[in-house]
Design a protein around this motif. Sequence first.
Motif, short mmCIF file in Angstrom:
data_model
loop_
_atom_site.label_atom_id
_atom_site.label_comp_id
_atom_site.label_asym_id
_atom_site.label_seq_id
_atom_site.Cartn_x
_atom_site.Cartn_y
_atom_site.Cartn_z
N ARG A 6 0.87 -1.18 0.00
CA ARG A 6 0.00 0.00 0.00
C ARG A 6 0.91 1.23 0.00
NH1 ARG A 6 -5.22 -0.46 1.56
NH2 ARG A 6 -5.17 1.56 2.61
N TRP A 16 -7.17 8.27 -8.16
CA TRP A 16 -6.54 8.09 -6.86
C TRP A 16 -6.90 9.25 -5.93
CZ3 TRP A 16 -1.88 7.30 -10.39
CH2 TRP A 16 -1.81 5.96 -10.79
N ALA A 36 2.54 2.42 -9.80
CA ALA A 36 1.17 1.91 -9.86
C ALA A 36 1.11 0.55 -10.56
CB ALA A 36 0.27 2.91 -10.56
N GLU A 37 2.13 0.22 -11.35
CA GLU A 37 2.17 -1.08 -12.01
C GLU A 37 2.42 -2.21 -11.03
OE1 GLU A 37 5.06 -1.00 -15.12
OE2 GLU A 37 4.27 0.84 -16.04
N ASP A 38 3.10 -1.90 -9.92
CA ASP A 38 3.52 -2.93 -8.98
C ASP A 38 2.78 -2.90 -7.65
OD1 ASP A 38 5.43 -3.62 -10.87
OD2 ASP A 38 7.02 -2.46 -9.91
N HIS A 39 2.22 -1.75 -7.29
CA HIS A 39 1.68 -1.57 -5.95
C HIS A 39 0.30 -0.90 -5.99
CE1 HIS A 39 5.72 -2.53 -4.46
NE2 HIS A 39 6.18 -1.68 -5.37
N GLN A 40 -0.36 -0.88 -4.85
CA GLN A 40 -1.65 -0.21 -4.72
C GLN A 40 -1.42 1.23 -4.27
OE1 GLN A 40 -4.26 -1.92 -1.78
NE2 GLN A 40 -5.93 -0.48 -2.23
N ILE A 41 -1.77 2.19 -5.12
CA ILE A 41 -1.65 3.60 -4.75
C ILE A 41 -2.88 3.97 -3.92
CG2 ILE A 41 -1.40 5.97 -5.57
CD1 ILE A 41 0.96 4.18 -6.29
N VAL A 42 -2.70 4.15 -2.61
CA VAL A 42 -3.83 4.42 -1.72
C VAL A 42 -4.04 5.91 -1.51
CG1 VAL A 42 -3.65 2.21 -0.56
CG2 VAL A 42 -2.38 4.19 0.34
N HIS A 60 -6.48 9.03 -12.84
CA HIS A 60 -6.50 7.60 -12.50
C HIS A 60 -7.42 7.29 -11.32
CE1 HIS A 60 -2.95 7.68 -15.09
NE2 HIS A 60 -3.06 6.36 -15.17
N PRO A 67 -0.41 3.24 5.01
CA PRO A 67 0.60 2.97 3.98
C PRO A 67 1.70 2.04 4.50
CG PRO A 67 1.02 5.10 4.99
CD PRO A 67 -0.28 4.61 5.57
N ASP A 68 2.14 1.15 3.62
CA ASP A 68 3.34 0.37 3.93
C ASP A 68 4.59 1.22 3.72
OD1 ASP A 68 2.10 -2.17 4.54
OD2 ASP A 68 1.59 -2.27 2.41
#
Length: 302
Positions: free
Chosen positions: A2, A56, A20-26, A54, A78-79
Amino acid sequence: MRIIFAGTPATAVPALLRLAEDHQIVGVLTRAPAPVGRKRVLTPSPVETAAREHGWRVLTPTTLRDDEVVQQITELRPDAVAVVAYGLLIPQNLLNVPVHGWINLHYSLLPQWRGAAPVQYAIAAGQDRTGISTFQIEKGLDTGTIFDTQEVEIGHRETAGELLDRLSVLGADLLARTLQSVALGTAEPVAQVGEVTQAPQLKAVDGKLDLTRPATELDAQIRGFTPAPGTWTTWRGDRVKIGPAVPVNASLAVGEVQIGDSVLLGTGEGALELDMIAPPGKPWMKASDWGRGVRETVVWNS
């Protein structure tokens, strides 16, 4: 993971889209809309525009010290927070919110050129190489441990704007690799080593050309400060903006302008062959077009 993304200018957009290709954009943190142009129209940052396209969530606080802002970021769980040219200071209590902290992409080989304008200073200093770094943000300015770096050659005639465009794409991939290693638990950050140099925020006054310096040094300053903050000298007490120019071997007095097939400006050593200039109160124009309209000897103040 995240991810909250924090960034503002157009050069930060490639990194946002790549992550955004690899992770969740929070969530996306960016500077609040600012006045742009002569009419001072409030305009969202390029990062805000991309984020809204997008879908977000966007936060545009003027400070990160507000309790409500801290709560909003905390609630996003968030991570990690990925940072690219964001522009606001991050207080310690927020640095501790993400599991993996705040991870910054910086456009230099740290500890070289810590600060807001690393690309501009690197070119203005006459360097032929620079690079990009990802590091852990801590209390000090760009002092955190380094995750990864990549060295990059500076083009012979490259301006800061052109180099920033290149580094933004290369940096997006470097930041993606760094966050992937963090997610996998394989990241091994190391302390910064080497000579520390500073790259503080540039102002318009920093763009004044000292024409007693050699043409080669002035060429580097002009390219380094293009497009912003720009470089200038004075004529009849007014500023004349100077665009990228080519150093040539010519014997002119400091500040003397020779108008012929080209327009030459004398410096402390050699001369600058001018391409584009903006005379007082006028838009950018070819120096040769300006020269054809001059009917007198011209000496610009140094």
